[in-house]
Design a protein around this motif. Structure first.
Motif, PDB file in Angstrom:
ATOM      1  N   ILE A 111       5.538   8.282  -6.508  1.00 49.62           N
ATOM      2  CA  ILE A 111       4.945   8.038  -5.178  1.00 49.62           C
ATOM      3  C   ILE A 111       4.344   9.238  -4.641  1.00 49.62           C
ATOM      4  CG2 ILE A 111       6.100   7.503  -2.869  1.00 49.62           C
ATOM      5  CD1 ILE A 111       8.538   6.610  -4.271  1.00 49.62           C
ATOM      6  N   GLU A 112       3.236   8.846  -3.881  1.00 41.63           N
ATOM      7  CA  GLU A 112       2.271   9.627  -3.426  1.00 41.63           C
ATOM      8  C   GLU A 112       1.864   9.141  -1.664  1.00 41.63           C
ATOM      9  OE1 GLU A 112      -0.679   9.730  -6.028  1.00 41.63           O
ATOM     10  OE2 GLU A 112      -1.744   8.018  -5.329  1.00 41.63           O
ATOM     11  N   PRO A 113       1.919  10.260  -1.022  1.00 39.71           N
ATOM     12  CA  PRO A 113       1.406   9.883   0.559  1.00 39.71           C
ATOM     13  C   PRO A 113       0.152   9.251   0.467  1.00 39.71           C
ATOM     14  CG  PRO A 113       1.494  12.178   0.136  1.00 39.71           C
ATOM     15  CD  PRO A 113       1.904  11.582  -1.003  1.00 39.71           C
ATOM     16  N   GLU A 114      -0.232   8.579   1.511  1.00 38.14           N
ATOM     17  CA  GLU A 114      -1.635   8.086   1.701  1.00 38.14           C
ATOM     18  C   GLU A 114      -1.945   7.806   3.231  1.00 38.14           C
ATOM     19  OE1 GLU A 114      -3.815   6.145  -0.751  1.00 38.14           O
ATOM     20  OE2 GLU A 114      -2.591   6.389  -2.559  1.00 38.14           O
ATOM     21  N   ILE A 115      -3.190   7.998   3.531  1.00 41.32           N
ATOM     22  CA  ILE A 115      -3.570   7.719   4.947  1.00 41.32           C
ATOM     23  C   ILE A 115      -4.414   6.212   4.844  1.00 41.32           C
ATOM     24  CG2 ILE A 115      -5.584   8.025   6.660  1.00 41.32           C
ATOM     25  CD1 ILE A 115      -4.979  11.030   6.307  1.00 41.32           C
ATOM     26  N   VAL A 116      -3.805   5.207   5.304  1.00 37.25           N
ATOM     27  CA  VAL A 116      -4.423   3.857   5.247  1.00 37.25           C
ATOM     28  C   VAL A 116      -5.214   3.628   6.150  1.00 37.25           C
ATOM     29  CG1 VAL A 116      -3.228   1.359   4.671  1.00 37.25           C
ATOM     30  CG2 VAL A 116      -2.257   3.541   3.959  1.00 37.25           C
ATOM     31  N   PHE A 117      -6.318   2.575   5.898  1.00 41.83           N
ATOM     32  CA  PHE A 117      -7.052   2.167   7.024  1.00 41.83           C
ATOM     33  C   PHE A 117      -6.840   0.596   6.882  1.00 41.83           C
ATOM     34  CE2 PHE A 117     -10.362   5.627   6.020  1.00 41.83           C
ATOM     35  CZ  PHE A 117      -9.618   6.427   6.888  1.00 41.83           C
ATOM     36  N   VAL A 118      -7.078   0.060   8.185  1.00 44.93           N
ATOM     37  CA  VAL A 118      -7.056  -1.302   8.144  1.00 44.93           C
ATOM     38  C   VAL A 118      -8.459  -1.746   8.672  1.00 44.93           C
ATOM     39  CG1 VAL A 118      -6.428  -3.664   9.208  1.00 44.93           C
ATOM     40  CG2 VAL A 118      -4.607  -2.104   8.166  1.00 44.93           C
ATOM     41  N   TRP A 233      -9.044  -5.982   5.529  1.00 43.60           N
ATOM     42  CA  TRP A 233      -9.088  -5.314   4.324  1.00 43.60           C
ATOM     43  C   TRP A 233      -8.079  -4.123   4.684  1.00 43.60           C
ATOM     44  CZ3 TRP A 233     -12.447  -5.582  -0.506  1.00 43.60           C
ATOM     45  CH2 TRP A 233     -12.778  -6.874  -0.832  1.00 43.60           C
ATOM     46  N   ILE A 234      -7.074  -3.797   3.673  1.00 42.48           N
ATOM     47  CA  ILE A 234      -6.353  -2.611   3.717  1.00 42.48           C
ATOM     48  C   ILE A 234      -6.950  -1.590   2.647  1.00 42.48           C
ATOM     49  CG2 ILE A 234      -4.227  -1.505   3.115  1.00 42.48           C
ATOM     50  CD1 ILE A 234      -2.917  -4.333   3.555  1.00 42.48           C
ATOM     51  N   VAL A 235      -7.206  -0.381   3.037  1.00 41.53           N
ATOM     52  CA  VAL A 235      -7.721   0.553   1.970  1.00 41.53           C
ATOM     53  C   VAL A 235      -6.886   1.825   2.141  1.00 41.53           C
ATOM     54  CG1 VAL A 235      -9.772   2.238   1.897  1.00 41.53           C
ATOM     55  CG2 VAL A 235     -10.078  -0.196   2.872  1.00 41.53           C
ATOM     56  N   LEU A 236      -6.091   1.807   0.937  1.00 35.92           N
ATOM     57  CA  LEU A 236      -5.734   3.105   0.571  1.00 35.92           C
ATOM     58  C   LEU A 236      -6.570   4.328   0.177  1.00 35.92           C
ATOM     59  CD1 LEU A 236      -2.582   1.716  -1.636  1.00 35.92           C
ATOM     60  CD2 LEU A 236      -2.754   1.907   0.921  1.00 35.92           C
TER      61      LEU A 236
END
Length: 268
Positions: A111-118, A233-236
């Motif tokens: 598991i890794e932390p992500e900043i996620v964009f919509v 769209w979701i962007v990781l």
């Protein structure tokens, strides 16, 4: 083709694609293809990735976005690969908040932390800048990716990992979404907690200097492949820290400065 065997004529795009999906479906790991097919390069890997996206869509999955892999120096150093990758997200990879790591379908999850964009607007390269990329973002979320790999011990070269959809597994987004103008994403921090102990930390600057740079990179790389990033769209944007193991019985939390906390338990 028999399970885990090499076709008589050697590996090619079709056979590698089929083998990777079989490994995923059967929860089976293997050695990297480049051991036997050293000509498997990044672009060939992307052709395999795109073929398997079509196979996923044909079996009923829905394309929901893209992910970047190996955007942080920590991840690049660990994996021995020194540039980022872009890969696909489908609805089958969504991990609902509160659900455990899907141990029954993954091989060796981390598991890794992500900043996620919509995304609010379409973003199409080439030549997209970070400022243009951020202007197309509707909201920003904290999140986590449960990465997996079909390769034993996460050992791979660029062609292997691009073919393997950049080690995709599952992903979850947290409870807080904010407009990008409300945040300084280079300074947005995360603390990684495993079984009650803080084991790592980072800021958004770990992701290509700013997560917007990663988003621009994705748009420009996808343009080279004939694709764009679509509204909704979701962007990781890529792991901010190195990934942590997520065995059964574990408890992992990602605590963001402004984007809330994401909790994932390792399941059974």
């Amino acid at each position: 083709m028999a399970k885990g065997t090499r076709p008589e004529a050697g590996w090619d795009i079709e056979s590698v694609a089929a083998e990777l999906l079989a490994c995923e479906d059967e929860r089976r790991e293997r050695e990297p293809f480049t051991d036997e097919w050293p000509e498997l390069d990044l672009d060939t890997g992307y052709a395999i990735q795109d073929l398997n996206l079509q196979k996923r869509l044909d079996r009923g999955e829905k394309l929901v976005g893209v992910k970047l892999g190996l955007t942080s120096r920590a991840k690049q150093q660990r994996m021995g690969v020194h540039f980022p990758f872009v890969a696909w997200l489908t609805d089958a990879m969504i991990l609902p908040i509160g659900d455990p790591v899907p141990q029954s379908t993954l091989i060796h999850p981390r598991i890794e932390p992500e900043i996620v964009f919509v995304m609010g607007d379409r973003l199409e390269g080439p030549g997209v800048t970070a400022a243009q990329a951020m202007a197309a973002v509707e909201s920003v979320w904290g999140g986590a990716e449960v990465i997996d790999s079909r390769y034993r011990n996460f050992r791979f070269k660029a062609g292997d990992v691009s073919a393997d959809n950049a080690s995709s597994g599952a992903f979850v987004t947290g409870p807080v979404g904010l407009p990008p103008t409300d945040l300084d994403l280079a300074l947005e921090a995360v603390l990684v907690e495993v079984n009650g102990e803080i084991v790592d930390s980072a800021t958004g600057a770990a992701v290509q200097g700013h997560p917007g740079e990663a988003l621009a990179l994705a748009a420009n790389d996808l343009a080279r492949r004939g694709h764009a990033i679509e509204p909704g769209w979701i962007v990781l944007t890529g792991g901010m820290t190195d990934a942590v193991f997520a065995p059964p019985g574990s408890s992992v939390a990602m605590h963001f400065t402004n984007l809330g906390s994401v909790f994932i338990n390792g399941g059974e």
